[in-house]
Write an enzyme that holds these catalytic residues in place. Structure first.
Site, PDB file in Angstrom:
ATOM      1  N   ARG A  33       0.840  -1.205   0.000  1.00  0.00           N
ATOM      2  CA  ARG A  33       0.000   0.000   0.000  1.00  0.00           C
ATOM      3  C   ARG A  33       0.868   1.245   0.000  1.00  0.00           C
ATOM      4  O   ARG A  33       1.979   1.253   0.514  1.00  0.00           O
ATOM      5  CB  ARG A  33      -0.916   0.026   1.228  1.00  0.00           C
TER       6      ARG A  33
ATOM      7  N   TYR B 272      -1.580  -3.613  -6.795  1.00  0.00           N
ATOM      8  CA  TYR B 272      -1.353  -4.313  -5.528  1.00  0.00           C
ATOM      9  C   TYR B 272      -2.624  -4.331  -4.671  1.00  0.00           C
ATOM     10  O   TYR B 272      -3.323  -3.315  -4.568  1.00  0.00           O
ATOM     11  CB  TYR B 272      -0.204  -3.671  -4.719  1.00  0.00           C
ATOM     12  N   GLY B 273      -2.833  -5.443  -3.991  1.00  0.00           N
ATOM     13  CA  GLY B 273      -3.963  -5.691  -3.087  1.00  0.00           C
ATOM     14  C   GLY B 273      -4.702  -4.477  -2.568  1.00  0.00           C
ATOM     15  O   GLY B 273      -5.691  -4.022  -3.140  1.00  0.00           O
TER      16      GLY B 273
ATOM     17  N   LYS C 107      -9.772  -2.482   1.533  1.00  0.00           N
ATOM     18  CA  LYS C 107      -9.454  -1.333   2.369  1.00  0.00           C
ATOM     19  C   LYS C 107     -10.238  -0.083   1.938  1.00  0.00           C
ATOM     20  O   LYS C 107     -10.645   0.732   2.767  1.00  0.00           O
ATOM     21  CB  LYS C 107      -7.949  -1.062   2.364  1.00  0.00           C
TER      22      LYS C 107
ATOM     23  N   HIS D 241     -10.439  -2.194  11.435  1.00  0.00           N
ATOM     24  CA  HIS D 241      -9.337  -3.048  10.961  1.00  0.00           C
ATOM     25  C   HIS D 241      -9.104  -4.121  12.027  1.00  0.00           C
ATOM     26  O   HIS D 241      -8.132  -4.064  12.781  1.00  0.00           O
ATOM     27  CB  HIS D 241      -8.094  -2.163  10.778  1.00  0.00           C
TER      28      HIS D 241
ATOM     29  N   SER E  77      -1.483  -2.995  10.444  1.00  0.00           N
ATOM     30  CA  SER E  77      -1.080  -3.885   9.353  1.00  0.00           C
ATOM     31  C   SER E  77       0.223  -4.596   9.692  1.00  0.00           C
ATOM     32  O   SER E  77       1.156  -3.987  10.208  1.00  0.00           O
ATOM     33  CB  SER E  77      -0.865  -3.075   8.079  1.00  0.00           C
TER      34      SER E  77
ATOM     35  N   CYS F 170       0.855  -6.832  11.966  1.00  0.00           N
ATOM     36  CA  CYS F 170       1.151  -7.073  13.388  1.00  0.00           C
ATOM     37  C   CYS F 170       0.448  -8.303  13.947  1.00  0.00           C
ATOM     38  O   CYS F 170       0.434  -8.513  15.157  1.00  0.00           O
ATOM     39  CB  CYS F 170       0.812  -5.849  14.221  1.00  0.00           C
TER      40      CYS F 170
ATOM     41  N   ASP G 119      -9.212  -9.665   8.934  1.00  0.00           N
ATOM     42  CA  ASP G 119      -8.693  -8.323   8.646  1.00  0.00           C
ATOM     43  C   ASP G 119      -9.683  -7.188   8.925  1.00  0.00           C
ATOM     44  O   ASP G 119      -9.285  -6.145   9.397  1.00  0.00           O
ATOM     45  CB  ASP G 119      -8.242  -8.260   7.179  1.00  0.00           C
TER      46      ASP G 119
ATOM     47  N   ARG H  68       2.054 -12.095  -0.771  1.00  0.00           N
ATOM     48  CA  ARG H  68       0.726 -12.389  -0.198  1.00  0.00           C
ATOM     49  C   ARG H  68       0.077 -13.570  -0.886  1.00  0.00           C
ATOM     50  O   ARG H  68       0.472 -13.979  -1.977  1.00  0.00           O
ATOM     51  CB  ARG H  68      -0.186 -11.161  -0.366  1.00  0.00           C
TER      52      ARG H  68
ATOM     53  N   GLY I  73       0.995 -19.807  18.804  1.00  0.00           N
ATOM     54  CA  GLY I  73       0.107 -20.742  19.506  1.00  0.00           C
ATOM     55  C   GLY I  73       0.070 -20.509  21.014  1.00  0.00           C
ATOM     56  O   GLY I  73      -0.928 -20.790  21.671  1.00  0.00           O
TER      57      GLY I  73
END
Ligand code: GTP
Ligand code: SPV
Ligand code: MN
Length: 583
Positions: free
Chosen positions: A69, A198-199, A207, A227, A250, A252, A279, A372, A498
């Site tokens: 982004r 891009y995405g 988004k 988010h 984003s 994290c 997301d 991704r 986990g």
């Protein structure tokens, strides 16, 4: 068949502006998807992977300059600058549109215009938004088909929807970063994205619609677009599955948290996580007075780097079929994919994300750090049975996560809703590869929404406070989390992934009023003995350290937050100012 006159005349307008050679209406059917995949293999936009090992999977490589982004080229184009607020780039709508029209004029020449009618959210839910994306990128059209809901029933609904749908215009142009703009026009319910495929810049339902325009609609209509991952938590100490939303900036850990596989002994004891979304969360108050969340998406656009059998086995399984990978390594020997940290078995004969022959001995990265995968949500092995419930799921807790090596504790609870909103408003986190720019830079990122809030952030905080007032004692409890505290060598202290189930366990016990907590400056922190460390290689001393708050650093933080608050161009809610003034 589209009969809606608004849509017909918009498509005509788009044709005149962009001058496509032909038009394909995307209907989401398997037959058409197969056809599009075949066409894109012929043009080289997709590479077919090993269909025995990875049925329906393909690889795409993006333009070298187009991998994440672009926040500095993302604009909120509303009439008044103050309505975008100082956290957004603002552009006057007329000037912006004029510039975009110039850049994209005739840019579909010799290309096909893909028209993708879609819905964010199930159409049998009272909580969905319709859109139509046009794109000249077959890759983007296919990604939209995975990530959103596309199909004949949506076109039918659009016919009845007059002008009540979002116009999403995507033009790849020459992918020139100098002329790349991602522009949102909240007042005319329109997004225009040029020069990126891009995405987050190009899959416009995600988004752009679900968060930036979504947050603006939510403010007007009384709901929240966030988010946030959404997941169900089952523990042996309660019969009820509790649903939790988790806001993290984003890169994290939302996908990792939403698909968390508890470590073995916890699994054996009956702990389980069920993924609803990884997301984005749309939240509204329902008739029972509680806050309910739906995932408006239908797919997962997850980061590959860092995913392994150890860190996120469920994400790996999610991407085993019908998935489009972007910018990972191609293993020439068996025609599968690989990325750094996937396993200790990198391909001997690989092709890197730039299309060059590659192996680890070269010392370069094989996969782009923000590589991704786009996979159907239904692939997720721990998908919640409620993920398709049109009502969504009732939320018991909201987690606010940051990536902070030295300050915030592993977990703490807000004293009440407004204090939780305060915690959200002061979130600072290190930047990651999900957006272009330096990584590891600490910055303010309230609620993980800095790049996604489509209106003035001050009004956004007020909206959160107003929602809390309406919820009253039915409000979810709010918690802060930070998996990322480091020791003097810079290594993470908490094992994470986990093992985060141990923190969720404490949170669930708080929700059931089974454990006390210690009141500190940041909020209510666990007593050390209440975090289960059984069979874990971490000392009580280390746990103590990551639950603690350094007074000096906290005082510096308060000064920093005061300076941040002073930058707001619209008055902040008194409730927040009062909390800050009490430090
Ligand atoms: P976006 O899709 O960009 O919104 O990101 P996301 O929030 O879904 O983040 P994702 O799950 O893709 O995680 C990104 C990074 O966080 C990876 O590098 C992970 O290794 C790291 N991460 C996630 N959970 C943990 C954890 O518990 N501990 C540590 N140390 N790292 C984690
Ligand atoms: C993020 O950057 O927060 C993502 C990836 O989830 S993107 O869809 O590109 O925004
Ligand atoms: Mn995200």
């Amino acid at each position: 068949m589209i009969r809606n006159e608004f849509i017909k005349s918009w498509i005509q307008e788009m044709k005149e502006w962009l001058e496509p050679e032909d038009i394909i209406w995307v209907d989401g059917s398997k037959d058409q998807m197969d056809l599009l995949k075949n066409i894109s293999c012929e043009t080289g936009e997709l590479i077919k992977l090993n269909q025995d090992l990875m049925p329906g999977c393909y690889l795409h490589r993006s333009d070298e300059s187009d991998v994440a982004r672009v926040e500095d080229r993302t604009f909120i184009c509303c009439k008044e600058k103050i309505d975008a607020g100082f956290t957004n780039n603002w552009w006057n709508p007329e000037d912006a549109m004029k510039k975009l029209q110039e850049i994209a004029r005739g840019s579909y020449k010799g290309r096909i215009m893909y028209v993708v009618p879609f819905s964010m959210g199930r159409i049998d839910s009272d909580f969905h938004k319709l859109g139509i994306q046009i794109t000249d990128s077959i890759y983007v059209a296919m990604s939209m088909t995975i990530m959103t809901r596309v199909g004949k029933d949506i076109s039918k609904l659009l016919n009845k929807s007059e002008n009540n749908w979002t116009k999403c215009i995507h033009c790849s142009c020459s992918c020139n970063p100098e002329d790349r703009y991602i522009c949102h026009f909240p007042e005319s319910n329109t997004v225009v994205s040029v020069n990126s495929a891009y995405g987050g810049n190009a899959i416009l339902g995600k988004k752009c619609l679900a968060l930036r325009l979504g947050s603006y609609m939510g403010k007007k209509e009384g709901w929240l677009a966030e988010h946030m991952a959404i997941f169900g938590l089952k523990t042996p100490h309660s019969d009820e599955i509790k649903y939790i939303c988790a806001a993290l900036p984003s890169g994290c850990g939302k996908t990792d948290l939403a698909m968390l596989e508890p470590s073995k002994e916890f699994k054996d004891k009956g702990y389980e996580i069920f993924c609803v979304g990884d997301d984005i969360s749309w939240l509204k108050i329902r008739e029972d007075g509680r806050l309910w969340a739906v995932n408006p998406e239908n797919g997962v656009f997850g980061a590959c780097a860092g995913i392994s059998r150890k860190t996120n086995p469920n994400a790996l399984k999610t991407s085993e079929k019908n998935t489009i990978f972007t910018n990972v390594v191609l293993n020439k020997d068996n025609n599968t994919v690989w990325w750094e940290n996937l396993d200790d078995n990198p391909p001997e004969n690989g092709i890197d994300w730039l299309g060059e022959d590659w192996n680890v001995n070269l010392g370069t990265r094989g996969a782009q750090p923000n590589s991704r995968f786009a996979a159907p949500l239904e692939n997720c092995p721990c998908l919640s049975s409620e993920s398709q419930n049109p009502m969504g799921v009732p939320i018991s807790a909201i987690l606010l996560g940051v990536k902070r090596p030295k300050l915030m504790p592993l977990v703490c609870e807000a004293k009440d809703w407004n204090h939780g909103v305060f915690m959200g408003s002061i979130m600072s986190s290190e930047t990651t590869v999900a957006s272009v720019g330096k990584t590891g830079v600490l910055r303010h990122d309230p609620f993980g929404m800095l790049p996604f809030c489509g209106y003035n952030m001050s009004d956004y905080f007020q909206h959160w406070i107003d929602i809390g007032e309406k919820l009253g004692d039915k409000a979810p409890r709010i918690f802060g989390i930070n998996w990322f505290r480091t020791n003097e060598n810079g290594s993470y202290i908490w094992p994470g992934f986990g093992e985060n189930i141990r923190v969720l366990d404490w949170i669930s016990k708080r929700l059931e009023n089974k454990v006390d907590a210690i009141e500190t400056n940041v909020g209510l922190v666990p007593k050390e003995e209440d975090i289960n460390l059984e069979n874990l290689d971490i000392s009580r001393e280390d746990l103590k350290e990551i639950l603690s708050l350094d007074d000096n650093l906290w005082n510096q933080e308060v000064t920093e937050v005061k300076s941040f608050y002073s930058k707001f161009d619209k008055k902040l809610p008194n409730e927040l100012i009062e909390i800050l003034e009490n430090f």
